[in-house]
Design a protein around this motif. Structure first.
Motif, PDB file in Angstrom:
ATOM      1  N   GLU A 112       0.801  -1.212   0.000  1.00 42.80           N
ATOM      2  CA  GLU A 112       0.000   0.000   0.000  1.00 42.80           C
ATOM      3  C   GLU A 112       0.836   1.266   0.000  1.00 42.80           C
ATOM      4  O   GLU A 112       0.394   2.313  -0.474  1.00 42.80           O
ATOM      5  CB  GLU A 112      -0.959   0.003   1.199  1.00 42.80           C
ATOM      6  CG  GLU A 112      -2.160  -0.913   1.023  1.00 42.80           C
ATOM      7  CD  GLU A 112      -3.004  -0.548  -0.188  1.00 42.80           C
ATOM      8  OE1 GLU A 112      -3.221   0.660  -0.434  1.00 42.80           O
ATOM      9  OE2 GLU A 112      -3.419  -1.470  -0.906  1.00 42.80           O
ATOM     10  N   ARG A 138      -1.843  -0.379 -15.644  1.00 45.35           N
ATOM     11  CA  ARG A 138      -2.953   0.541 -15.905  1.00 45.35           C
ATOM     12  C   ARG A 138      -3.728   0.851 -14.629  1.00 45.35           C
ATOM     13  O   ARG A 138      -4.066   2.012 -14.353  1.00 45.35           O
ATOM     14  CB  ARG A 138      -3.880  -0.065 -16.953  1.00 45.35           C
ATOM     15  CG  ARG A 138      -3.278  -0.110 -18.354  1.00 45.35           C
ATOM     16  CD  ARG A 138      -4.094  -0.969 -19.282  1.00 45.35           C
ATOM     17  NE  ARG A 138      -3.637  -0.883 -20.667  1.00 45.35           N
ATOM     18  CZ  ARG A 138      -3.919  -1.769 -21.608  1.00 45.35           C
ATOM     19  NH1 ARG A 138      -4.680  -2.828 -21.312  1.00 45.35           N
ATOM     20  NH2 ARG A 138      -3.465  -1.610 -22.833  1.00 45.35           N
ATOM     21  N   GLU A 139      -3.960  -0.185 -13.828  1.00 47.65           N
ATOM     22  CA  GLU A 139      -4.714   0.005 -12.588  1.00 47.65           C
ATOM     23  C   GLU A 139      -3.938   0.857 -11.588  1.00 47.65           C
ATOM     24  O   GLU A 139      -4.504   1.753 -10.934  1.00 47.65           O
ATOM     25  CB  GLU A 139      -5.042  -1.368 -11.993  1.00 47.65           C
ATOM     26  CG  GLU A 139      -5.998  -1.336 -10.804  1.00 47.65           C
ATOM     27  CD  GLU A 139      -5.254  -1.255  -9.483  1.00 47.65           C
ATOM     28  OE1 GLU A 139      -5.843  -0.761  -8.498  1.00 47.65           O
ATOM     29  OE2 GLU A 139      -4.090  -1.687  -9.436  1.00 47.65           O
ATOM     30  N   GLN A 140      -2.639   0.606 -11.471  1.00 43.26           N
ATOM     31  CA  GLN A 140      -1.819   1.378 -10.531  1.00 43.26           C
ATOM     32  C   GLN A 140      -1.693   2.832 -10.968  1.00 43.26           C
ATOM     33  O   GLN A 140      -1.689   3.739 -10.129  1.00 43.26           O
ATOM     34  CB  GLN A 140      -0.435   0.741 -10.411  1.00 43.26           C
ATOM     35  CG  GLN A 140      -0.438  -0.644  -9.781  1.00 43.26           C
ATOM     36  CD  GLN A 140      -0.896  -0.611  -8.335  1.00 43.26           C
ATOM     37  OE1 GLN A 140      -0.309   0.076  -7.509  1.00 43.26           O
ATOM     38  NE2 GLN A 140      -1.946  -1.356  -8.017  1.00 43.26           N
ATOM     39  N   ARG A 141      -1.618   3.069 -12.247  1.00 40.93           N
ATOM     40  CA  ARG A 141      -1.559   4.449 -12.737  1.00 40.93           C
ATOM     41  C   ARG A 141      -2.859   5.180 -12.460  1.00 40.93           C
ATOM     42  O   ARG A 141      -2.850   6.360 -12.086  1.00 40.93           O
ATOM     43  CB  ARG A 141      -1.242   4.455 -14.236  1.00 40.93           C
ATOM     44  CG  ARG A 141      -0.678   5.781 -14.737  1.00 40.93           C
ATOM     45  CD  ARG A 141      -0.394   5.721 -16.218  1.00 40.93           C
ATOM     46  NE  ARG A 141       0.351   6.874 -16.674  1.00 40.93           N
ATOM     47  CZ  ARG A 141       0.515   7.199 -17.953  1.00 40.93           C
ATOM     48  NH1 ARG A 141      -0.013   6.415 -18.905  1.00 40.93           N
ATOM     49  NH2 ARG A 141       1.209   8.273 -18.299  1.00 40.93           N
ATOM     50  N   ARG A 142      -3.984   4.494 -12.627  1.00 42.57           N
ATOM     51  CA  ARG A 142      -5.271   5.117 -12.299  1.00 42.57           C
ATOM     52  C   ARG A 142      -5.350   5.493 -10.828  1.00 42.57           C
ATOM     53  O   ARG A 142      -5.996   6.481 -10.463  1.00 42.57           O
ATOM     54  CB  ARG A 142      -6.424   4.163 -12.658  1.00 42.57           C
ATOM     55  CG  ARG A 142      -6.722   4.058 -14.148  1.00 42.57           C
ATOM     56  CD  ARG A 142      -8.055   3.391 -14.394  1.00 42.57           C
ATOM     57  NE  ARG A 142      -8.069   2.017 -13.932  1.00 42.57           N
ATOM     58  CZ  ARG A 142      -7.753   0.959 -14.674  1.00 42.57           C
ATOM     59  NH1 ARG A 142      -7.378   1.138 -15.933  1.00 42.57           N
ATOM     60  NH2 ARG A 142      -7.807  -0.260 -14.185  1.00 42.57           N
ATOM     61  N   ARG A 143      -4.670   4.725  -9.984  1.00 49.58           N
ATOM     62  CA  ARG A 143      -4.663   5.000  -8.553  1.00 49.58           C
ATOM     63  C   ARG A 143      -3.703   6.123  -8.172  1.00 49.58           C
ATOM     64  O   ARG A 143      -3.625   6.503  -7.007  1.00 49.58           O
ATOM     65  CB  ARG A 143      -4.291   3.736  -7.776  1.00 49.58           C
ATOM     66  CG  ARG A 143      -5.330   2.631  -7.855  1.00 49.58           C
ATOM     67  CD  ARG A 143      -4.971   1.471  -6.943  1.00 49.58           C
ATOM     68  NE  ARG A 143      -4.843   1.874  -5.547  1.00 49.58           N
ATOM     69  CZ  ARG A 143      -4.574   1.045  -4.542  1.00 49.58           C
ATOM     70  NH1 ARG A 143      -4.412  -0.240  -4.793  1.00 49.58           N
ATOM     71  NH2 ARG A 143      -4.473   1.483  -3.312  1.00 49.58           N
ATOM     72  N   GLY A 144      -3.002   6.664  -9.137  1.00 47.91           N
ATOM     73  CA  GLY A 144      -2.126   7.789  -8.881  1.00 47.91           C
ATOM     74  C   GLY A 144      -0.682   7.432  -8.620  1.00 47.91           C
ATOM     75  O   GLY A 144       0.137   8.317  -8.328  1.00 47.91           O
ATOM     76  N   ARG A 145      -0.333   6.145  -8.721  1.00 52.65           N
ATOM     77  CA  ARG A 145       1.055   5.751  -8.559  1.00 52.65           C
ATOM     78  C   ARG A 145       1.824   5.999  -9.862  1.00 52.65           C
ATOM     79  O   ARG A 145       1.260   5.952 -10.948  1.00 52.65           O
ATOM     80  CB  ARG A 145       1.158   4.285  -8.152  1.00 52.65           C
ATOM     81  CG  ARG A 145       0.679   4.056  -6.711  1.00 52.65           C
ATOM     82  CD  ARG A 145       0.721   2.607  -6.312  1.00 52.65           C
ATOM     83  NE  ARG A 145       0.467   2.462  -4.881  1.00 52.65           N
ATOM     84  CZ  ARG A 145      -0.326   1.547  -4.343  1.00 52.65           C
ATOM     85  NH1 ARG A 145      -0.946   0.667  -5.125  1.00 52.65           N
ATOM     86  NH2 ARG A 145      -0.501   1.487  -3.025  1.00 52.65           N
TER      87      ARG A 145
END
Length: 298
Positions: A112, A138-145
């Motif tokens: 996290e 893609r998912e991690q980038r959407r989360r702002g990482r």
């Protein structure tokens, strides 16, 4: 609090076969694993998400990772075979590769407190794992990482140039920072100059594309800037792990800032530090990245 980099990708065993030798030597490695070790030696909090089999190469990988001090999360996989790479070393220490490859992680538990997620190499080409890693990016980038990747092109695992290029372009679209070597880009885009190929990848979505050029140094392109730096002159033992060391230093700089570097001064400083780290690795056998003390010593 220091920011964490999470690396997802293969750990494997390199069978090093020097020019003229009659025996090979088994050395644990794998580009993502090497990057994680490089980050650890730079005192950056790092977690490696990887997989290996219950076989003799896997035992070597497990023991190696345990010695590095890297936090490792071993992922469940569809198959249970450890990757093996045969690395042919020419008289100058440069390596070419062939692979016994398997990559099929099912779950990728990202810590996290991760700020930067890194992947690349075989993990973004070999299916079914490659598609799962791309979805994770893609998912991690959407989360702002921040998502970073190293293409580390290996035609031996995917000789179809068009298919390989399409996979790299998809990855570029999911990344904030993308690294490639000039050899990677020459193979992927045979009709383009290296700088043009870098710009083509930049247009796919990253904020920063970095290109290493071996003994000629490295350059970086953003929407606003293009910066080049030379490589330090050193006595090369071999080049194994040099690109991974460069990437570790780049990720360390991104994590320190909390964003990709921008502006000519900042980009030049980061690239020079990365090139110095890679040059130290070239003076030693195998993937042996420098410590923070070695990198900062005059």
């Amino acid at each position: 609090m220091e920011t964490r980099v999470t690396v997802v990708g293969e750990a494997l065993v390199d069978l090093l076969w020097p020019d003229g030798a009659t025996e090979v030597r088994a050395v644990p490695g794998g580009s993502p694993a090497n990057v994680a070790v490089g980050l650890r030696r730079l005192e950056r909090p790092v977690t490696l998400l990887t997989a290996w089999g219950e076989d003799p190469p896997g035992a070597l990988v497990r023991e190696h990772l345990a010695r590095t001090g890297v936090e490792v999360r071993r992922m469940a996989a569809d198959a249970a075979r450890t990757m093996v790479a045969l690395a042919y070393l020419d008289a100058g220490g440069a390596a070419t590769y062939d692979f016994l490859a398997e990559w099929s992680p099912r779950e990728m538990p990202v810590p996290e407190d991760t700020v930067v997620l890194h992947t690349g190499s075989l993990a973004v080409v070999i299916e079914p794992g490659a598609s799962r890693v791309l979805d994770l990016c893609r998912e991690q980038r959407r989360r702002g990482r921040i998502v970073a990747a190293d293409l580390n092109v290996r035609p031996a695992v995917q000789p179809d140039r068009a298919a390989y290029r399409a996979a790299c372009e998809r990855l570029a679209g999911a990344a904030d920072v993308l690294k490639a070597s000039d050899e990677d880009l020459a193979w992927l885009f045979p009709g383009l100059a290296v700088a043009e190929a870098a710009r083509a990848l930049l247009a796919a979505g990253p904020r920063l594309v970095v290109v290493t050029r071996g003994a000629e140094g490295a350059f970086a392109v953003t929407a606003e800037d293009e910066v080049a730096v030379p490589a330090p002159r050193v006595a090369v033992v071999d080049t194994v792990g040099a690109g991974d060391t460069f990437q570790a230093a780049l990720l360390d700089s991104v994590a320190e800032r909390g964003r990709p570097p921008s502006g000519t001064d900042a980009l030049s400083a980061v690239l020079r530090r990365c090139a110095r780290a890679a040059s130290i690795t070239c003076t030693r056998e195998g993937a042996d990245p420098p410590t923070m003390a070695e990198l900062t010593s005059v």
